[in-house]
Scaffold this motif. Sequence first.
Motif, PDB file in Angstrom:
ATOM      1  N   ALA A  51       0.832  -1.204   0.000  1.00 29.64           N
ATOM      2  CA  ALA A  51       0.000   0.000   0.000  1.00 29.64           C
ATOM      3  C   ALA A  51       0.867   1.254   0.000  1.00 29.64           C
ATOM      4  O   ALA A  51       1.834   1.346   0.748  1.00 29.64           O
ATOM      5  N   GLY A  52       0.515   2.226  -0.833  1.00 27.14           N
ATOM      6  CA  GLY A  52       1.289   3.454  -0.950  1.00 27.14           C
ATOM      7  C   GLY A  52       0.931   4.495   0.100  1.00 27.14           C
ATOM      8  O   GLY A  52      -0.235   4.722   0.393  1.00 27.14           O
ATOM      9  N   LEU A  53       1.969   5.121   0.650  1.00 29.28           N
ATOM     10  CA  LEU A  53       1.818   6.177   1.657  1.00 29.28           C
ATOM     11  C   LEU A  53       2.510   7.451   1.174  1.00 29.28           C
ATOM     12  O   LEU A  53       3.673   7.408   0.795  1.00 29.28           O
ATOM     13  N   PRO A  54       1.823   8.594   1.200  1.00 25.30           N
ATOM     14  CA  PRO A  54       2.449   9.843   0.763  1.00 25.30           C
ATOM     15  C   PRO A  54       3.143  10.572   1.907  1.00 25.30           C
ATOM     16  O   PRO A  54       2.572  10.734   2.981  1.00 25.30           O
ATOM     17  N   PHE A  55       4.357  11.003   1.671  1.00 23.46           N
ATOM     18  CA  PHE A  55       5.075  11.825   2.644  1.00 23.46           C
ATOM     19  C   PHE A  55       5.070  13.279   2.149  1.00 23.46           C
ATOM     20  O   PHE A  55       6.057  13.979   2.218  1.00 23.46           O
ATOM     21  N   TYR A  56       3.939  13.713   1.651  1.00 26.23           N
ATOM     22  CA  TYR A  56       3.778  15.074   1.135  1.00 26.23           C
ATOM     23  C   TYR A  56       2.317  15.484   1.263  1.00 26.23           C
ATOM     24  O   TYR A  56       1.438  14.658   1.490  1.00 26.23           O
ATOM     25  N   GLY A  57       2.083  16.769   1.100  1.00 27.33           N
ATOM     26  CA  GLY A  57       0.736  17.296   1.074  1.00 27.33           C
ATOM     27  C   GLY A  57       0.456  17.926  -0.276  1.00 27.33           C
ATOM     28  O   GLY A  57       1.361  18.372  -0.974  1.00 27.33           O
ATOM     29  N   ARG A  58      -0.804  17.938  -0.649  1.00 31.40           N
ATOM     30  CA  ARG A  58      -1.240  18.528  -1.913  1.00 31.40           C
ATOM     31  C   ARG A  58      -2.036  19.785  -1.600  1.00 31.40           C
ATOM     32  O   ARG A  58      -2.932  19.771  -0.761  1.00 31.40           O
ATOM     33  N   THR A  59      -1.690  20.882  -2.284  1.00 31.87           N
ATOM     34  CA  THR A  59      -2.292  22.192  -2.020  1.00 31.87           C
ATOM     35  C   THR A  59      -3.286  22.594  -3.098  1.00 31.87           C
ATOM     36  O   THR A  59      -3.031  22.394  -4.290  1.00 31.87           O
ATOM     37  N   VAL A  60      -4.395  23.146  -2.673  1.00 36.82           N
ATOM     38  CA  VAL A  60      -5.347  23.823  -3.551  1.00 36.82           C
ATOM     39  C   VAL A  60      -5.733  25.118  -2.849  1.00 36.82           C
ATOM     40  O   VAL A  60      -5.457  25.297  -1.661  1.00 36.82           O
ATOM     41  N   THR A  61      -6.371  26.019  -3.555  1.00 35.24           N
ATOM     42  CA  THR A  61      -6.829  27.271  -2.963  1.00 35.24           C
ATOM     43  C   THR A  61      -8.338  27.240  -2.825  1.00 35.24           C
ATOM     44  O   THR A  61      -9.050  27.027  -3.811  1.00 35.24           O
ATOM     45  N   ALA A  62      -8.805  27.414  -1.605  1.00 35.29           N
ATOM     46  CA  ALA A  62     -10.246  27.457  -1.351  1.00 35.29           C
ATOM     47  C   ALA A  62     -10.798  28.801  -1.823  1.00 35.29           C
ATOM     48  O   ALA A  62     -10.110  29.812  -1.788  1.00 35.29           O
ATOM     49  N   LYS A 132     -11.480  13.326  11.672  1.00 32.58           N
ATOM     50  CA  LYS A 132     -11.565  11.984  12.256  1.00 32.58           C
ATOM     51  C   LYS A 132     -12.153  10.962  11.293  1.00 32.58           C
ATOM     52  O   LYS A 132     -11.789   9.794  11.321  1.00 32.58           O
ATOM     53  N   THR A 133     -13.063  11.381  10.421  1.00 32.68           N
ATOM     54  CA  THR A 133     -13.682  10.438   9.490  1.00 32.68           C
ATOM     55  C   THR A 133     -12.675   9.896   8.497  1.00 32.68           C
ATOM     56  O   THR A 133     -12.577   8.686   8.294  1.00 32.68           O
ATOM     57  N   THR A 134     -11.907  10.790   7.882  1.00 31.39           N
ATOM     58  CA  THR A 134     -10.937  10.351   6.873  1.00 31.39           C
ATOM     59  C   THR A 134      -9.579  10.024   7.476  1.00 31.39           C
ATOM     60  O   THR A 134      -8.704   9.494   6.791  1.00 31.39           O
ATOM     61  N   GLY A 135      -9.395  10.347   8.753  1.00 32.25           N
ATOM     62  CA  GLY A 135      -8.132  10.058   9.425  1.00 32.25           C
ATOM     63  C   GLY A 135      -6.968  10.855   8.877  1.00 32.25           C
ATOM     64  O   GLY A 135      -5.841  10.373   8.848  1.00 32.25           O
ATOM     65  N   THR A 136      -7.239  12.102   8.458  1.00 32.05           N
ATOM     66  CA  THR A 136      -6.187  12.918   7.854  1.00 32.05           C
ATOM     67  C   THR A 136      -6.151  14.332   8.445  1.00 32.05           C
ATOM     68  O   THR A 136      -7.186  14.934   8.707  1.00 32.05           O
ATOM     69  N   PRO A 137      -4.937  14.868   8.600  1.00 30.91           N
ATOM     70  CA  PRO A 137      -4.809  16.265   8.991  1.00 30.91           C
ATOM     71  C   PRO A 137      -4.919  17.166   7.759  1.00 30.91           C
ATOM     72  O   PRO A 137      -4.688  16.719   6.633  1.00 30.91           O
ATOM     73  N   TRP A 138      -5.282  18.414   8.010  1.00 32.42           N
ATOM     74  CA  TRP A 138      -5.277  19.399   6.933  1.00 32.42           C
ATOM     75  C   TRP A 138      -4.941  20.766   7.502  1.00 32.42           C
ATOM     76  O   TRP A 138      -5.080  21.010   8.691  1.00 32.42           O
ATOM     77  N   LEU A 139      -4.441  21.610   6.604  1.00 35.26           N
ATOM     78  CA  LEU A 139      -4.009  22.956   6.962  1.00 35.26           C
ATOM     79  C   LEU A 139      -4.751  23.980   6.115  1.00 35.26           C
ATOM     80  O   LEU A 139      -5.103  23.702   4.962  1.00 35.26           O
ATOM     81  N   TYR A 140      -4.945  25.146   6.687  1.00 35.59           N
ATOM     82  CA  TYR A 140      -5.554  26.257   5.945  1.00 35.59           C
ATOM     83  C   TYR A 140      -4.790  27.522   6.286  1.00 35.59           C
ATOM     84  O   TYR A 140      -4.542  27.822   7.458  1.00 35.59           O
ATOM     85  N   ASN A 141      -4.394  28.256   5.239  1.00 32.75           N
ATOM     86  CA  ASN A 141      -3.687  29.516   5.413  1.00 32.75           C
ATOM     87  C   ASN A 141      -4.706  30.653   5.330  1.00 32.75           C
ATOM     88  O   ASN A 141      -5.325  30.864   4.282  1.00 32.75           O
ATOM     89  N   LYS A 142      -4.890  31.382   6.439  1.00 36.29           N
ATOM     90  CA  LYS A 142      -5.889  32.451   6.510  1.00 36.29           C
ATOM     91  C   LYS A 142      -5.586  33.599   5.551  1.00 36.29           C
ATOM     92  O   LYS A 142      -6.502  34.294   5.123  1.00 36.29           O
ATOM     93  N   ASP A 143      -4.314  33.795   5.201  1.00 36.64           N
ATOM     94  CA  ASP A 143      -3.946  34.907   4.316  1.00 36.64           C
ATOM     95  C   ASP A 143      -4.131  34.575   2.841  1.00 36.64           C
ATOM     96  O   ASP A 143      -4.621  35.396   2.076  1.00 36.64           O
ATOM     97  N   THR A 144      -3.729  33.375   2.431  1.00 39.30           N
ATOM     98  CA  THR A 144      -3.761  33.004   1.009  1.00 39.30           C
ATOM     99  C   THR A 144      -4.942  32.125   0.629  1.00 39.30           C
ATOM    100  O   THR A 144      -5.190  31.906  -0.550  1.00 39.30           O
ATOM    101  N   LYS A 145      -5.661  31.587   1.634  1.00 34.63           N
ATOM    102  CA  LYS A 145      -6.745  30.621   1.447  1.00 34.63           C
ATOM    103  C   LYS A 145      -6.255  29.275   0.897  1.00 34.63           C
ATOM    104  O   LYS A 145      -7.027  28.495   0.366  1.00 34.63           O
ATOM    105  N   ASP A 146      -4.943  29.025   1.013  1.00 35.91           N
ATOM    106  CA  ASP A 146      -4.412  27.728   0.581  1.00 35.91           C
ATOM    107  C   ASP A 146      -4.808  26.644   1.574  1.00 35.91           C
ATOM    108  O   ASP A 146      -4.729  26.833   2.795  1.00 35.91           O
ATOM    109  N   PHE A 147      -5.248  25.528   1.047  1.00 30.22           N
ATOM    110  CA  PHE A 147      -5.648  24.343   1.807  1.00 30.22           C
ATOM    111  C   PHE A 147      -4.652  23.245   1.466  1.00 30.22           C
ATOM    112  O   PHE A 147      -4.367  22.994   0.292  1.00 30.22           O
ATOM    113  N   VAL A 148      -4.093  22.587   2.480  1.00 31.01           N
ATOM    114  CA  VAL A 148      -3.134  21.504   2.261  1.00 31.01           C
ATOM    115  C   VAL A 148      -3.627  20.261   2.982  1.00 31.01           C
ATOM    116  O   VAL A 148      -3.797  20.265   4.200  1.00 31.01           O
TER     117      VAL A 148
END
Length: 194
Positions: A51-62, A132-148
């Motif tokens: 099974a593949g595990l990512p050691f990176y995050g993917r960014t989009v802009t909300a 908790k549902t997807t078991g994943t952390p996420w980040l949001y930048n209040k200045d740029t609206k970037d979601f990781v």
Amino acid sequence: MLYDFNGVWSDATGPNAPLDYATGTKSLQFSFKSSIQSWIDAGIPAGKINAGLPFYGRTVTATADMSNAKDMYQPLSKTIPHGDGDDKEETDISCGGPKLFSGIWKYANMRTEGVLDSPDSAAEPWIRRFDKTTGTPWLYNKDTKDFVSYDDAASISAKADFAAEKGLAGVMIWPVTNDYDSELVNAVLLSFST
């Protein structure tokens, strides 16, 4: 490969590599667990699956302010934002398209470039949440609206535990050089050491 489930191609922000999927959301209804189970149900022996595990995050802009969002599923821009300091505008030579950023944040760079000030807390202007549902952390930048959407030691450990419980041959990491001080590798090793 059990990552890149969501990104700029999706209808909404969502997990890059969900352990489980959230029903009734705009996210794909696939996950680490459901994909592995589908392969086993199709007759592939568990002992032949890695099974593949990512050691990176993917960014989009909300396109909406996610500072107080109840969940991670929000409308997004179709433009790929700049990721970490290693992310460069490059042309995909196989497609011949325009130069674009990848939007990738290496886990190590999240820890060293002022995004995460510890494994489970973000530095301003970033906000960190754990779904908790997807078991994943996420980040949001209040200045740029970037979601990781990314994986940390807790989410990697949960995935590695599931792989071990299912009797998989093991896991593969994309790429191991993205780790910080062996935080993620150690989470994998603990799951397969018992």
